[in-house]
Design an enzyme around this catalytic site. Structure first.
Site, mmCIF file in Angstrom:
data_model
loop_
_atom_site.group_PDB
_atom_site.id
_atom_site.type_symbol
_atom_site.label_atom_id
_atom_site.label_comp_id
_atom_site.label_asym_id
_atom_site.label_seq_id
_atom_site.Cartn_x
_atom_site.Cartn_y
_atom_site.Cartn_z
ATOM 1 N N GLY A 295 6.756 -16.471 -25.190
ATOM 2 C CA GLY A 295 7.283 -17.098 -26.391
ATOM 3 C C GLY A 295 7.913 -16.082 -27.325
ATOM 4 O O GLY A 295 8.785 -16.401 -28.125
ATOM 5 N N PHE A 296 7.502 -14.853 -27.178
ATOM 6 C CA PHE A 296 7.939 -13.794 -28.080
ATOM 7 C C PHE A 296 9.206 -13.098 -27.613
ATOM 8 O O PHE A 296 9.886 -12.455 -28.378
ATOM 9 C CB PHE A 296 6.811 -12.762 -28.163
ATOM 10 C CG PHE A 296 6.223 -12.484 -26.799
ATOM 11 C CD1 PHE A 296 6.839 -11.609 -25.947
ATOM 12 C CD2 PHE A 296 5.080 -13.166 -26.359
ATOM 13 C CE1 PHE A 296 6.320 -11.387 -24.677
ATOM 14 C CE2 PHE A 296 4.573 -12.934 -25.098
ATOM 15 C CZ PHE A 296 5.199 -12.049 -24.250
ATOM 16 N N MET B 217 11.081 -10.944 -23.976
ATOM 17 C CA MET B 217 10.990 -10.517 -22.585
ATOM 18 C C MET B 217 10.021 -9.342 -22.450
ATOM 19 O O MET B 217 9.819 -8.573 -23.377
ATOM 20 C CB MET B 217 12.367 -10.056 -22.094
ATOM 21 C CG MET B 217 13.443 -11.107 -22.227
ATOM 22 S SD MET B 217 13.129 -12.505 -21.154
ATOM 23 C CE MET B 217 13.827 -11.888 -19.640
ATOM 24 N N VAL B 218 9.473 -9.226 -21.230
ATOM 25 C CA VAL B 218 8.649 -8.057 -20.915
ATOM 26 C C VAL B 218 9.322 -7.316 -19.765
ATOM 27 O O VAL B 218 9.671 -7.912 -18.745
ATOM 28 C CB VAL B 218 7.217 -8.464 -20.500
ATOM 29 C CG1 VAL B 218 6.370 -7.234 -20.235
ATOM 30 C CG2 VAL B 218 6.567 -9.316 -21.573
ATOM 31 N N LEU C 58 9.625 -8.222 -16.086
ATOM 32 C CA LEU C 58 8.302 -8.576 -15.549
ATOM 33 C C LEU C 58 7.952 -10.018 -15.882
ATOM 34 O O LEU C 58 7.215 -10.677 -15.159
ATOM 35 C CB LEU C 58 7.235 -7.659 -16.140
ATOM 36 C CG LEU C 58 7.253 -6.202 -15.697
ATOM 37 C CD1 LEU C 58 6.256 -5.394 -16.521
ATOM 38 C CD2 LEU C 58 6.905 -6.085 -14.220
ATOM 39 N N GLY C 59 8.441 -10.487 -17.017
ATOM 40 C CA GLY C 59 8.088 -11.845 -17.414
ATOM 41 C C GLY C 59 8.738 -12.207 -18.728
ATOM 42 O O GLY C 59 9.441 -11.401 -19.351
ATOM 43 N N ASP D 127 -6.664 -16.244 -28.583
ATOM 44 C CA ASP D 127 -5.749 -16.774 -27.578
ATOM 45 C C ASP D 127 -6.205 -16.391 -26.175
ATOM 46 O O ASP D 127 -5.432 -15.879 -25.367
ATOM 47 C CB ASP D 127 -4.319 -16.289 -27.857
ATOM 48 C CG ASP D 127 -3.277 -17.197 -27.205
ATOM 49 O OD1 ASP D 127 -3.653 -18.298 -26.732
ATOM 50 O OD2 ASP D 127 -2.094 -16.813 -27.143
#
Ligand SMILES: *[C@@H]1O[C@H](CO)[C@@H](O)[C@H](O)[C@H]1NC(C)=O
Ligand SMILES: *[C@@H]1O[C@H](CO)[C@@H](O)[C@H](O)[C@H]1NC(C)=O
Ligand SMILES: *[C@@H]1O[C@H](CO)[C@@H](O)[C@H](O)[C@H]1NC(C)=O
Ligand SMILES: *[C@@H]1O[C@H](CO)[C@@H](O)[C@H](O)[C@H]1NC(C)=O
Ligand SMILES: *[C@@H]1O[C@H](CO)[C@@H](O)[C@H](O)[C@H]1NC(C)=O
Ligand SMILES: *[C@@H]1O[C@H](CO)[C@@H](O)[C@H](O)[C@H]1NC(C)=O
Ligand SMILES: *[C@@H]1O[C@H](CO)[C@@H](O)[C@H](O)[C@H]1NC(C)=O
Ligand SMILES: *[C@@H]1O[C@H](CO)[C@@H](O)[C@H](O)[C@H]1NC(C)=O
Ligand SMILES: *[C@@H]1O[C@H](CO)[C@@H](O)[C@H](O)[C@H]1NC(C)=O
Ligand SMILES: *[C@@H]1O[C@H](CO)[C@@H](O)[C@H](O)[C@H]1NC(C)=O
Length: 881
Positions: free
Chosen positions: A587-588, A590-591, A583-584, A702
């Site tokens: 910075g952390f 993958m989704v 999906l995207g 954030d």
């Protein structure tokens, strides 16, 4: 005289009260309920001179509301805002009072269609565990004002609004006034005000500062009376101290031989009444004149002693026992005696009915403050349970979730016998306050993430017969005191707990005891101490190391370990079909898109090894999302924490994020102005919830367009709580060592000072709003005015809204609402945090923008249908000819 006389709308035109600056208001509590956080929390009301304060400190639940602007003018300021309670059955104010002192307690309730739903609410009002009255604004459409004289039985007083049916309770103001000791005494029970009147032909009322106790006296007069008045000073001092101005006028019957009569109908035929009548002789009497009269209750003589009002002094007549009325018809009469040359007179009177409060509050005897103990437990674990308000045990139907109490009969105080906080996400050690629940029989803390040892005190609690600590992370060994007969102790599922006596006991206490006991040589003591310190140091460095690199399977998970929400790595593989659909990327890591239970779509955020979002952020996010629930916050379906694998599983939001919809990237549609406003409002509601709806309050840290996600109906939900932090309400800010956030959205003041509070989120929200309005980049390196606030500032000076607004909107917006939104955005993005509004103010302003925009849309619709009618006519009419 009907009970409707009690009804009372505070029209400004009626307020003729003199303002005396220097009067003290000692012990007065005057709460303006729902006063927005954007306004000063204390102010002086101009007509009464009363100091009102915000109710925020006294209640943890509810939302703030405000009646419509066009209705506002009619009411004094304190009555224009309100607090309403969509959540929970019982919501309580907790006020500090003096035990044994008599208080006048008064509340105001004005609906005035503040929510636009036009449903007048009906609900119940309680004092502690006892019902006080029903507030029925369907009957009392102009507002309700119940008032009671009551002696609290402890130093805190709970005033509760209790739902009965489907309507939402609300409250406008709450007032407490300490009273004198030797007045309004009853044989039993408290006194509910029926009415208090002073005799005058005018249509005004008296209260503070004329009345030192701030009772409210309405003027009252009958046609068969004649008014007498004096300009002289009247001595009003006795135990009741009615206002001097109330005594300066009086009535006498116009027919000098007729009695003076007051009649009313009892609401409840069995009501018991106390009547207080205040008399003062304010007429200049000649030497041969006398005024003397007796009093009758429903035709019967109350006392044979005649009343002679003192000259410019005063006397208050009341009965020591309550009176009832036959068939609900009540009257009292003043009849002149035979030797009296003048008719009777009356200056003021008060009528109260008795309310009994039979239900004892949950025990506070023996220095065992049950409520304090249970509140302490709630605070220790950071719980925020909506039903934990008011009395814990009574009334039975409102008993706090997770408790059970002994409820033998209503005259004995109930005691807490069960505390069940199983599967409640508890962390930390077993709360010491539990030992103060001395009658506890059953304690269930199973399936939490409790750490530390089994405390010794559990073994000393005499009544305790069932203890369930299974499914936690408790270590150490079981204290001797708990190894006794008749105690049902469940401890399974605590892998680090030593069940047998032969275990090695690693705790420092267990090491030190033998040393002291053996009185060994100093050398040995020192050697062992050194060894101990070395071991301890080593242990703590290991612990720190583990926190820094969580990807070791031995890490002890300290956050809420709700089993139902926890998934294994193989679950992840299954739900994402081996991480097929991306999906995207953040910075952390993958989704991925996934499915659970065959149908529920989820987004799976996998923390990558090289991630900058570390274990702490991961933990913060899980902790927060398990705790908070709001329709405008993305909800957590579960998480995975297994060895190297950290993942968060959220509800899937098919319409991506707001950023995509502004840029049109990823094939996303451009959203129109009214939808943008709605999305802004929803995001603001989510943020307000974090700021004031959560305990402790949170800052998101954030907020940006990429973190506002949209569901299938384009409803906005805030996401990405990895940086969120709680902050203290007390000092309103907190120093934080690491400045975090996203460039461009980051509050410059916070960036500079490191002091964190909710206004930092307001700044970021302002930037989001500017983006939604302008669709300009937040930071544009190519431009001179590189930050979006500078760009807008530059354009605003030219004064053309069309140049500022996103060209993709094709001028399809109400320019009024656009200007308002822009002003709001700029005030949110004010460099100085104190000048930024609170989110509740932002919400109000956004609602107004929406109203503006909607009225334009409905106007346009009106035009369209007219055009349709015209074309219809022109095509049909010729055919008819
Ligand atoms: C709720 O309202 C109904 C109808 O007015 C009333 O009979 C009932 O006693 C109320 N319940 C409580 C708990 O006050
Ligand atoms: C009134 O009663 C309270 C509580 O019993 C007591 O503390 C206070 O001193 C009394 N005040 C007066 C003026 O008697
Ligand atoms: C009572 O009535 C007199 C005369 O009608 C009026 O002047 C006075 O202001 C009234 N007092 C109050 C307190 O309403
Ligand atoms: C008012 O009356 C009280 C008792 O009735 C008396 O003690 C007091 O001195 C009087 N005050 C004045 C100012 O006359
Ligand atoms: C005045 O009152 C007396 C006693 O109630 C009554 O008998 C009489 O008729 C009244 N007079 C008038 C003029 O109403
Ligand atoms: C009282 O005395 C005055 C004269 O001082 C007289 O006019 C009046 O009628 C007398 N009133 C009564 C009731 O006797
Ligand atoms: C009410 O407030 C008092 C004093 O602040 C506190 O001790 C008490 O625990 C509170 N009670 C409840 C039910 O919150
Ligand atoms: C609570 O305790 C009472 C006895 O005091 C018992 O009858 C009742 O079943 C208990 N309720 C629960 C939910 O355990
Ligand atoms: C505590 O509540 C859970 C359900 O929430 C229940 O299964 C358990 O039996 C309760 N424990 C006790 C001691 O009543
Ligand atoms: C238990 O109650 C006493 C007062 O009765 C209080 O001093 C003590 O701090 C309480 N203990 C805990 C652990 O809350």
């Amino acid at each position: 005289m009907e009970s409707s006389l009690v009804l009372f709308v505070v029209l400004i035109s009626l307020a003729i009260i003199h303002i005396v600056q220097a009067q003290d208001q000692l012990g007065f509590i005057s709460l303006d309920c729902g006063l927005p956080a954007s306004e000063p929390s204390r102010y002086k009301e101009t007509y009464t001179g009363l100091w009102f304060s915000s109710d925020r400190e006294f209640i943890q639940s509810g939302k703030t509301g405000r009646i419509k602007k066009n209705q506002e003018k009619k009411l004094l300021k304190p009555y224009t805002t309100l607090r309403y309670f969509p959540d929970g059955i019982r919501n309580c104010y907790n006020l500090t009072v003096e035990k044994g002192r008599k208080y006048l307690i008064r509340a105001y309730f004005f609906y005035e269609n503040y929510d636009g739903l036009n449903i007048n609410p009906k609900f119940d009002l309680y004092l502690g565990p006892n019902p006080w009255t029903t507030i029925d604004l369907q009957k009392q459409v102009n507002g309700a004002r119940p008032e009671i004289l009551h002696i609290p039985t402890s130093n805190s007083l709970q005033i509760c609004l209790v739902k009965n049916g489907t309507t939402t309770p609300l409250i406008s103001t709450l007032e407490l006034r300490p009273m004198g000791n030797d007045s309004y005494n009853t044989e039993s029970g408290s006194l509910s005000l029926f009415f208090s009147k002073y005799i005058n032909r005018s249509a005004s009322f008296l209260r503070y500062p004329n009345d030192v106790y701030d009772r409210i006296w309405d003027a009252y007069f009958q046609t068969e009376w004649t008014q007498i008045s004096t300009a002289l000073e009247v001595n009003n001092s006795n135990n009741y101290d009615p206002p001097k101005d109330a005594l300066k006028s009086a009535a006498k019957p116009t027919n000098a031989s007729a009695p003076l009569t007051i009649k009313w109908k009892s609401i409840n035929p069995n009501d018991n009444y106390y009547v207080y009548r205040h008399f003062s002789e304010i007429q200049e009497l000649q030497a041969n004149e006398t005024r003397e009269f007796i009093m009758l209750w429903n035709g019967e003589v109350m006392s044979p002693d005649p009343i002679i009002p003192p000259k410019l002094g005063m006397t208050t007549i009341f009965s020591k026992s309550p009176r009832t009325c036959d068939g609900g018809e009540c009257s009292f009469q003043l009849t002149r005696t035979k030797r009296s040359t003048l008719p009777p007179l009356l200056n003021a009177f008060e009528l109260y009915s008795v309310i009994q409060f039979p239900q004892s509050e949950t025990d506070e005897r023996d220095g065992m403050f049950y409520v304090v103990a249970i509140k302490d437990i709630e605070a220790t674990y950071g719980l925020s349970i909506i039903s934990w308000q008011g009395d814990p045990c009574v009334p039975l139907r409102l008993m706090w979730e997770g408790l059970n109490c002994s409820n033998t009969d209503i005259s004995t105080p109930p005691r807490i016998t069960t505390l069940n906080l199983s599967s409640s996400g508890l962390t930390g050690t077993i709360a010491a306050a539990i030992q103060n629940l001395s009658k506890l029989e059953r304690l269930d803390l199973s399936n939490n993430s409790l750490t530390g040892e089994v405390p010794e005190f559990l073994g000393n609690m005499k009544s305790l017969s069932v203890i369930n600590l299974s499914g936690n992370n408790i270590n150490g060994s079981i204290p001797q005191a708990l190894q006794k007969k008749g105690l049902e102790l469940s401890l399974e599922g605590n892998p680090r707990l030593c069940v047998s006596d032969s275990c090695i006991k690693p705790h420092k206490k267990k090491v030190l005891v033998p040393i002291v006991a053996s009185v060994a040589s100093a050398a040995i003591v020192i050697a062992v101490l050194i060894l101990f310190l070395v071991l301890r140091k080593k242990r703590s460095t290991i612990v720190e190391g583990l926190h820094q690199s969580p990807r070791t399977s031995t890490v002890n998970v300290t956050f809420a370990d709700k089993k139902s929400k926890r998934f294994t790595y193989s679950d992840l593989i299954k739900m994402t079909n081996n991480f097929q659909s991306v999906l995207g990327k953040g910075g952390f890591g993958m989704v991925y898109h996934g499915t659970v239970n065959g149908s529920e779509q989820v987004a799976v955020k996998v923390l990558s090894r090289s991630s900058t979002q570390g274990y702490k952020e991961f933990k913060a996010e899980v902790d927060l999302l398990l705790r908070v629930h709001h329709t405008n916050l993305v909800s957590l379906v579960g998480y995975c924490y297994e060895g190297d694998h950290l993942a968060l599983i959220y509800e899937f939001l098919p319409n991506g994020d707001l950023k995509q919809h502004l840029s049109g990237k990823g094939g996303r549609s451009i959203i129109n102005w009214s939808t943008r406003l709605r999305i802004a409002l929803e995001a603001a509601l989510g943020l307000e919830y974090l700021h004031i709806g959560c305990i402790p309050p949170m800052v998101h840290r954030d907020i940006k367009t990429a973190n506002i996600l949209l569901d299938e109906n384009f409803k906005a939900k805030l996401a990405d709580f990895g940086l969120s932090r709680s902050f203290q309400v007390g000092d309103k800010s907190q120093d934080s060592t690491v400045i975090a956030g996203t460039r461009g959205y980051l509050d410059p003041e916070y960036n500079h000072s490191g002091r964190l509070n909710e206004k930092s989120d307001v700044y970021s929200f302002g930037i989001v709003l500017l983006e939604m309005i302008t669709n300009q980049p937040v930071i544009n390196r190519a431009s001179e005015n590189s930050h979006i606030t500078q760009w807008v500032g530059f354009k605003v000076n030219r004064g053309d809204i069309v140049e500022i607004m996103d060209p993709n909107l094709c001028k399809d917006y109400d320019s009024n609402s656009a200007w308002r939104a822009l002003e709001l955005a700029m005030s949110c993005a004010n460099p100085s945090s104190s000048k930024r509004p609170f989110m509740s103010q932002v919400i109000n302003d956004l609602k107004e923008c929406i109203v503006c925009e909607n009225s334009r849309i409905s106007k346009n619709r009106g035009l369209e249908s007219e055009e349709m009618n015209i074309s219809f006519d022109t095509s049909v009419v010729p055919m008819a000819r």
